[in-house]
Design an enzyme around this catalytic site. Structure first.
Site, PDB file in Angstrom:
ATOM      1  NE  ARG A 188      -4.040  -2.124   1.809  1.00  0.00           N
ATOM      2  CZ  ARG A 188      -3.853  -3.419   2.023  1.00  0.00           C
ATOM      3  NH1 ARG A 188      -2.718  -3.837   2.561  1.00  0.00           N
ATOM      4  NH2 ARG A 188      -4.770  -4.300   1.697  1.00  0.00           N
TER       5      ARG A 188
ATOM      6  CG  ASP B  22     -11.239  -7.496  -8.446  1.00  0.00           C
ATOM      7  OD1 ASP B  22     -11.308  -8.652  -7.979  1.00  0.00           O
ATOM      8  OD2 ASP B  22     -10.167  -6.888  -8.597  1.00  0.00           O
TER       9      ASP B  22
ATOM     10  CG  ASP C  19      -8.221 -13.529 -10.577  1.00  0.00           C
ATOM     11  OD1 ASP C  19      -9.382 -13.945 -10.429  1.00  0.00           O
ATOM     12  OD2 ASP C  19      -7.554 -13.033  -9.649  1.00  0.00           O
TER      13      ASP C  19
ATOM     14  CE1 TYR D 223      -3.615  -5.170  -4.099  1.00  0.00           C
ATOM     15  CE2 TYR D 223      -3.056  -4.370  -1.899  1.00  0.00           C
ATOM     16  CZ  TYR D 223      -3.514  -5.377  -2.722  1.00  0.00           C
ATOM     17  OH  TYR D 223      -3.868  -6.577  -2.181  1.00  0.00           O
TER      18      TYR D 223
ATOM     19  CG  HIS E  19       0.164  -9.420  -6.985  1.00  0.00           C
ATOM     20  ND1 HIS E  19      -0.104  -8.085  -7.182  1.00  0.00           N
ATOM     21  CD2 HIS E  19      -0.863 -10.094  -7.558  1.00  0.00           C
ATOM     22  CE1 HIS E  19      -1.254  -7.968  -7.842  1.00  0.00           C
ATOM     23  NE2 HIS E  19      -1.730  -9.165  -8.095  1.00  0.00           N
TER      24      HIS E  19
ATOM     25  CD  GLU F 239      -4.377 -10.880 -11.348  1.00  0.00           C
ATOM     26  OE1 GLU F 239      -3.366 -10.443 -10.773  1.00  0.00           O
ATOM     27  OE2 GLU F 239      -5.386 -11.303 -10.751  1.00  0.00           O
TER      28      GLU F 239
ATOM     29  CD  GLU G 224      -4.861 -13.305  -6.109  1.00  0.00           C
ATOM     30  OE1 GLU G 224      -3.817 -12.667  -6.248  1.00  0.00           O
ATOM     31  OE2 GLU G 224      -5.847 -13.192  -6.882  1.00  0.00           O
TER      32      GLU G 224
ATOM     33  CG  HIS H 235      -4.267 -15.050  -9.273  1.00  0.00           C
ATOM     34  ND1 HIS H 235      -4.117 -13.698  -9.400  1.00  0.00           N
ATOM     35  CD2 HIS H 235      -3.082 -15.524  -8.811  1.00  0.00           C
ATOM     36  CE1 HIS H 235      -2.879 -13.365  -9.031  1.00  0.00           C
ATOM     37  NE2 HIS H 235      -2.238 -14.456  -8.676  1.00  0.00           N
TER      38      HIS H 235
ATOM     39  CG  HIS I 188      -9.645 -10.587 -11.755  1.00  0.00           C
ATOM     40  ND1 HIS I 188      -8.332 -10.203 -11.700  1.00  0.00           N
ATOM     41  CD2 HIS I 188     -10.136 -10.391 -10.509  1.00  0.00           C
ATOM     42  CE1 HIS I 188      -8.044  -9.785 -10.482  1.00  0.00           C
ATOM     43  NE2 HIS I 188      -9.114  -9.888  -9.738  1.00  0.00           N
TER      44      HIS I 188
ATOM     45  CG  HIS J  62      -3.606  -5.905 -10.944  1.00  0.00           C
ATOM     46  ND1 HIS J  62      -4.373  -5.519  -9.889  1.00  0.00           N
ATOM     47  CD2 HIS J  62      -3.381  -7.226 -10.776  1.00  0.00           C
ATOM     48  CE1 HIS J  62      -4.621  -6.562  -9.107  1.00  0.00           C
ATOM     49  NE2 HIS J  62      -4.026  -7.607  -9.612  1.00  0.00           N
TER      50      HIS J  62
ATOM     51  CG  HIS K  49     -10.790 -12.295  -5.078  1.00  0.00           C
ATOM     52  ND1 HIS K  49      -9.431 -12.470  -5.007  1.00  0.00           N
ATOM     53  CD2 HIS K  49     -10.993 -11.477  -6.143  1.00  0.00           C
ATOM     54  CE1 HIS K  49      -8.842 -11.780  -5.976  1.00  0.00           C
ATOM     55  NE2 HIS K  49      -9.771 -11.163  -6.671  1.00  0.00           N
TER      56      HIS K  49
HETATM   57 ZN    ZN Z   1      -3.693  -9.488  -8.900  1.00  0.00          ZN
HETATM   58 MN    MN Z   2      -5.645 -12.159  -8.892  1.00  0.00          MN
HETATM   59 MN    MN Z   3      -9.105  -9.237  -7.682  1.00  0.00          MN
END
Ligand code: ZN
Ligand code: MN
Ligand code: MN
Length: 281
Positions: A36, A226, A176, A69, A66, A142, A257, A213, A179, A106, A228
């Site tokens: 973050r 989005d 994913d 963000y 990964h 992704e 995830e 994913h 997604h 991403h 999960h």
């Molecule tokens: Zn991701």
């Molecule tokens: Mn993912």
């Molecule tokens: Mn996601």
């Protein structure tokens, strides 16, 4: 079968491997840093050594990193864009040091400036990063849920990037399931899954996929949401995952995830996947 989770590096990076081993995972995804913030804490030599040793000794492989963000490789704003490219370069370097072979990213948001311009920004960002960093890390693009202004909800977007970058051999795809479903790719029956695989074949090519994913979806088909969900408890559902786990997707490393909300533990999600796939826990 290779199954694992995104694991916390709280304490030190090698602790993520301990956490994976505790519940019986044989692959792993991490953030190498606080996801973050913009600034990455430097890696300590002792944790780098401990991490590499634990991964190799216990064969928890491959490891996936990964991206954090905040970076937006599609950003039309020059300051954010420059910082994002720099963050990508830094993360590729960290993967190199940790001997992590794959970095998931991403594709970001074009903020209303249009998908085409966003895609061009991403191609340039990727080329810049690869020209700055030696090493061997493979960058995994992704697919996204296709939320407003996001880039990468369609396989054609990913194909566009791969066809235009100067480094196509260094690029793979992370698929994913949540997604994809939210973006409109149905995964609930064998026939629909074959259609999606056909779509992948005719765009990026199935051999580009290096990681799945494995997440259920709170949002419905084509909802562009989005969120999960635990395996089998969402809109893809248990029957959907039975078909997914019988398909070619199951031959790839599977990283979950799934939420950490007290409804179901990581271990129980792992056992659920094994049960659905018909493999001994
Ligand atoms: Zn991701
Ligand atoms: Mn993912
Ligand atoms: Mn996601």
């Amino acid at each position: 079968m290779r199954i694992g989770f995104h694991m916390s590096i709280c304490g030190s990076i090698d602790r993520a491997v301990d956490r994976a081993l505790e519940i019986g995972c044989n692959t792993l995804q991490i953030f190498t840093r606080n996801p973050r913030g913009w600034i990455a804490r430097p890696l300590r030599n002792d944790e780098v050594e401990a991490f590499i040793l634990k991964v190799e000794r216990n064969d928890v492989r491959p490891v996936f990193s990964h991206m954090p963000y905040l970076p937006n490789l599609a950003s039309p704003k020059n300051d954010v864009y420059a910082k994002s490219v720099e963050a990508l370069i830094v993360e590729m370097d960290r993967c190199e040091r940790l001997k992590v072979p794959y970095l998931v990213t991403h594709l970001g948001s074009h903020l209303g400036y249009g998908a085409k311009r966003g895609l061009e920004r991403i191609v340039r960002a990727i080329d810049k990063a690869f020209s700055a960093v030696g090493g061997r890390v493979t960058l995994l693009l992704e697919n996204t849920a296709g939320t407003r202004n996001s880039v990468g909800g369609r396989f054609e977007d990913l194909q566009y990037i791969i066809e235009r970058t100067s480094y196509p051999d260094r690029i793979g795809i992370c698929f994913d399931t949540c997604h994809a479903f939210a973006a409109g790719y149905d995964l609930r029956t064998e026939e629909k899954i074959e259609e999606v695989i056909g779509k992948i074949e005719s765009t990026v090519g199935f051999e580009r996929l290096k990681l799945v994913h494995l997440n259920d979806s709170r949002g419905g088909l084509n909802s562009h949401i989005d969120r999960h969900e635990h395996i089998g408890l969402g809109k893809i559902g248990e029957e959907g995952f039975r078909s997914i786990l019988r398909s070619r997707f199951a031959r790839l490393p599977l990283i979950l995830e799934t939420p950490r909300n007290g409804v179901r533990s990581d271990l129980d999600n792992l056992l659920k996947v094994k049960e659905i796939a018909g493999v001994k826990p």
